[in-house]
Design an enzyme around this catalytic site. Structure first.
Site, mmCIF file in Angstrom:
data_model
loop_
_atom_site.group_PDB
_atom_site.id
_atom_site.type_symbol
_atom_site.label_atom_id
_atom_site.label_comp_id
_atom_site.label_asym_id
_atom_site.label_seq_id
_atom_site.Cartn_x
_atom_site.Cartn_y
_atom_site.Cartn_z
ATOM 1 N N ASN A 22 0.810 -1.224 0.000
ATOM 2 C CA ASN A 22 0.000 0.000 0.000
ATOM 3 C C ASN A 22 0.840 1.269 0.000
ATOM 4 O O ASN A 22 0.298 2.370 -0.102
ATOM 5 C CB ASN A 22 -0.992 -0.024 1.169
ATOM 6 C CG ASN A 22 -2.077 -1.060 0.928
ATOM 7 O OD1 ASN A 22 -2.178 -1.624 -0.164
ATOM 8 N ND2 ASN A 22 -2.861 -1.351 1.954
ATOM 9 N N ARG A 90 -8.578 -1.613 -7.750
ATOM 10 C CA ARG A 90 -9.058 -0.261 -7.431
ATOM 11 C C ARG A 90 -7.895 0.719 -7.419
ATOM 12 O O ARG A 90 -8.036 1.876 -7.809
ATOM 13 C CB ARG A 90 -9.730 -0.315 -6.057
ATOM 14 C CG ARG A 90 -10.070 1.025 -5.490
ATOM 15 C CD ARG A 90 -10.666 0.898 -4.107
ATOM 16 N NE ARG A 90 -10.742 2.178 -3.454
ATOM 17 C CZ ARG A 90 -11.675 3.090 -3.696
ATOM 18 N NH1 ARG A 90 -12.622 2.829 -4.562
ATOM 19 N NH2 ARG A 90 -11.675 4.242 -3.054
ATOM 20 N N CYS A 114 -15.861 -3.862 -4.758
ATOM 21 C CA CYS A 114 -15.154 -5.117 -4.495
ATOM 22 C C CYS A 114 -15.871 -5.763 -3.313
ATOM 23 O O CYS A 114 -16.849 -5.246 -2.798
ATOM 24 C CB CYS A 114 -13.697 -4.858 -4.184
ATOM 25 S SG CYS A 114 -13.511 -3.967 -2.662
ATOM 26 N N ARG A 119 -16.965 1.433 -2.173
ATOM 27 C CA ARG A 119 -15.692 2.169 -2.271
ATOM 28 C C ARG A 119 -15.767 3.304 -3.293
ATOM 29 O O ARG A 119 -15.164 3.276 -4.360
ATOM 30 C CB ARG A 119 -14.554 1.197 -2.571
ATOM 31 C CG ARG A 119 -14.503 0.126 -1.475
ATOM 32 C CD ARG A 119 -13.375 -0.821 -1.628
ATOM 33 N NE ARG A 119 -12.107 -0.172 -1.276
ATOM 34 C CZ ARG A 119 -10.957 -0.819 -1.384
ATOM 35 N NH1 ARG A 119 -10.928 -2.044 -1.840
ATOM 36 N NH2 ARG A 119 -9.837 -0.222 -1.073
ATOM 37 N N PRO A 120 -16.590 4.312 -3.017
ATOM 38 C CA PRO A 120 -16.738 5.457 -3.935
ATOM 39 C C PRO A 120 -15.447 6.263 -4.015
ATOM 40 O O PRO A 120 -14.487 6.026 -3.262
ATOM 41 C CB PRO A 120 -17.845 6.269 -3.272
ATOM 42 C CG PRO A 120 -17.796 5.905 -1.850
ATOM 43 C CD PRO A 120 -17.345 4.480 -1.800
ATOM 44 N N ASP A 122 -15.750 9.848 -4.419
ATOM 45 C CA ASP A 122 -16.247 11.234 -4.404
ATOM 46 C C ASP A 122 -15.230 12.208 -3.813
ATOM 47 O O ASP A 122 -15.077 13.333 -4.299
ATOM 48 C CB ASP A 122 -17.566 11.312 -3.632
ATOM 49 C CG ASP A 122 -17.451 10.711 -2.234
ATOM 50 O OD1 ASP A 122 -16.945 9.578 -2.117
ATOM 51 O OD2 ASP A 122 -17.836 11.387 -1.265
ATOM 52 N N LEU A 123 -14.486 11.768 -2.806
ATOM 53 C CA LEU A 123 -13.521 12.683 -2.170
ATOM 54 C C LEU A 123 -12.337 12.965 -3.102
ATOM 55 O O LEU A 123 -11.801 14.082 -3.128
ATOM 56 C CB LEU A 123 -13.041 12.111 -0.837
ATOM 57 C CG LEU A 123 -14.140 11.911 0.210
ATOM 58 C CD1 LEU A 123 -13.583 11.246 1.461
ATOM 59 C CD2 LEU A 123 -14.807 13.242 0.562
ATOM 60 N N VAL A 324 -14.595 1.292 9.202
ATOM 61 C CA VAL A 324 -14.039 1.912 7.993
ATOM 62 C C VAL A 324 -14.784 1.476 6.739
ATOM 63 O O VAL A 324 -15.152 2.294 5.903
ATOM 64 C CB VAL A 324 -12.535 1.586 7.872
ATOM 65 C CG1 VAL A 324 -11.963 2.137 6.569
ATOM 66 C CG2 VAL A 324 -11.772 2.141 9.072
#
Ligand code: EPZ
Length: 413
Positions: A22, A90, A114, A119-120, A122-123, A324
């Protein structure tokens, strides 16, 4: 591909953790911000890295992978990453910020959902618009265009890791200074900022909730080694505790694992920290604990499934709240097949510890759920077969080899 996991294993010995998936995925995307040669070192051979590297190659960058080092030469010549690659993971969405900043235009297929939620993004898009981009949706694609990006204040309604990364990358080449407020604090954000600064960016405050990015004209070359993978380390720590083994995990930054260590200690495991390794073992009965997943430095959502497998054993009830993601309990049904006593209500799971799990044929639904089933299988009476085990290989390098070095005897079937 299936994984055959023998039961009643007590892990013992030592393993070395690979570089962080990550951290590397956004760093690979960030390499698109410079046309010079970038070298990223000690890159693990895992599928998510291969997919993003292939995507960057499709964008026109020359890519070489030698002795675990990735060499990127030249910049992107296309602004439209191929759908068949984007839909695979993603994280491919992270190329949007760099391409928008570098090319002034980018068209990316909306990332698929997924197993763990919708898991949008928009931010991410709100951030690009704040920097002056026009963002439109068309035929399942997101299109962003801007002749020039301008620094601005961006407030994140939620400290999204990906949104913080995408906006930080776009702002690196904007005109003027950007402040990201309520930014994510994860160590991978700090590593990305360090990578960008090593190419000449001017970023400060990464790791705090206000990140300041002073835009520069262009970014140059670099030679960078990403941080170790704290979630891989945590996974082996929990596996050692769950099997009642004794394992030394090397190439670790203990600071990154404070929440996981705290919960392991609370559950009666022992964690001995050195400056770049930890030793984990357990002699006492597993004690139940309360866990709530939170953005860093809270308990990491990526360790939730593994901990649930661990807390399925022992006496008493544990409670885990997943705050989360909205649907990250896919592993519960599989653990129930192994005899676990778990009930879920919305985002909360209550785990009644039992004496032992029993091996079964189970299915990995995502990367961390797969890791949880592997841990459960190692402790169980009788063998476990994990189907769709390729999910685990997405983020854990040589997972079978590493566990077998600790005495697991796992086989691929
Ligand atoms: C990163 O995903 C990690 N992936 C995830 O690891 C990790 O679970 C997650 O951060 C949280 O720590 C990578 O770094 C490649 P988010 P990301 O944006 O960036 C909502 C693994 O197992 N949200 O912090 O996608 C979102 O729906 C993976 O290695 C919005 O609502 O996480 C989610 O509920 C799994 N709008 C929450 O925020 C947005 O625009 C956290 O998402 C963005 C996010």
């Amino acid at each position: 591909m299936d994984m055959f996991v023998p039961g009643k294993v007590k892990l013992a010995g030592e393993i070395e953790v690979s570089s962080s998936k990550n951290a590397i995925l956004p760093i690979l995307a960030a390499s698109l911000l410079s046309d010079e040669t970038k070298v990223i070192k000690n890159v693990p051979d895992i599928r998510d890295v291969t997919v993003i590297t292939e995507l960057i190659h499709h964008l026109g960058v020359k890519v070489d992978y030698q002795d675990r080092n990735l060499y990127f030469t030249g910049g992107a010549t296309s602004q439209n990453p191929p759908y068949e690659l984007v839909r695979l993971i993603r994280a491919s969405f992270l190329v949007m910020g760099p391409l928008l900043a570098k090319k002034g235009f980018v068209r990316v297929a909306l990332p698929g959902g997924c197993a763990i939620g919708t898991r949008p993004i928009d931010l991410h898009l709100k951030g690009f618009e704040a920097l002056g981009a026009q963002v439109t949706l068309s035929g399942g694609d997101v299109i962003a265009r801007a002749d020039r990006l301008y620094g601005n204040h961006v407030y994140l309604d939620f400290p999204s890791v990906g949104a913080t990364e995408n906006i930080m990358m776009a702002a690196s080449l904007a005109e003027g200074t950007t402040y990201i407020e309520n930014a994510a604090l994860e160590p991978e954000i700090v590593d990305l900022a360090n990578f960008l600064n090593s190419m000449g960016a001017r970023i400060s405050g990464a790791g705090t909730n206000v990140i300041r990015i002073e835009g520069v004209r262009q970014l140059g070359s670099t030679d960078y080694t990403p941080i170790p993978d704290r979630i891989e380390a945590g996974t082996f720590m929990v596996a050692a505790a769950a099997t009642g083994g004794d394992v030394i995990i090397k190439n670790v930054i203990p600071e990154h694992l404070k929440a996981v260590t705290a919960k392991l200690l609370e559950s009666n495991a022992v964690v001995e920290e050195d400056d770049d390794q930890v030793r984990v073992y357990r002699v006492e009965e597993i004690k139940p604990v309360y866990i709530k997943t939170l953005p860093y430095p809270g308990f990491p959502t990526d360790m939730q499934a593994q901990f649930m497998a661990y807390l399925s054993l022992g006496k008493g009830s544990s409670v885990i709240t997943e705050s989360v993601f909205e649907n990250r309990f896919m592993h519960v049904a599989e653990l129930l097949r192994m005899g676990a006593k778990i009930t879920t209500e919305g985002r909360t799971a209550v785990i009644q510890g039992i004496r032992e799990l029993t091996g079964a044929r189970v299915k990995a639904t995502d990367l961390r759920a797969g890791a949880a089933l592997l841990i459960a299988g190692l402790t169980a009476r009788g063998p476990t077969i994990i189907m769709n085990s390729e999910h685990i290989d997405r983020g854990y390098e040589n997972i079978v080899g590493k566990f077998n070095r600790l005495g697991a005897n796992i086989m691929r079937t």
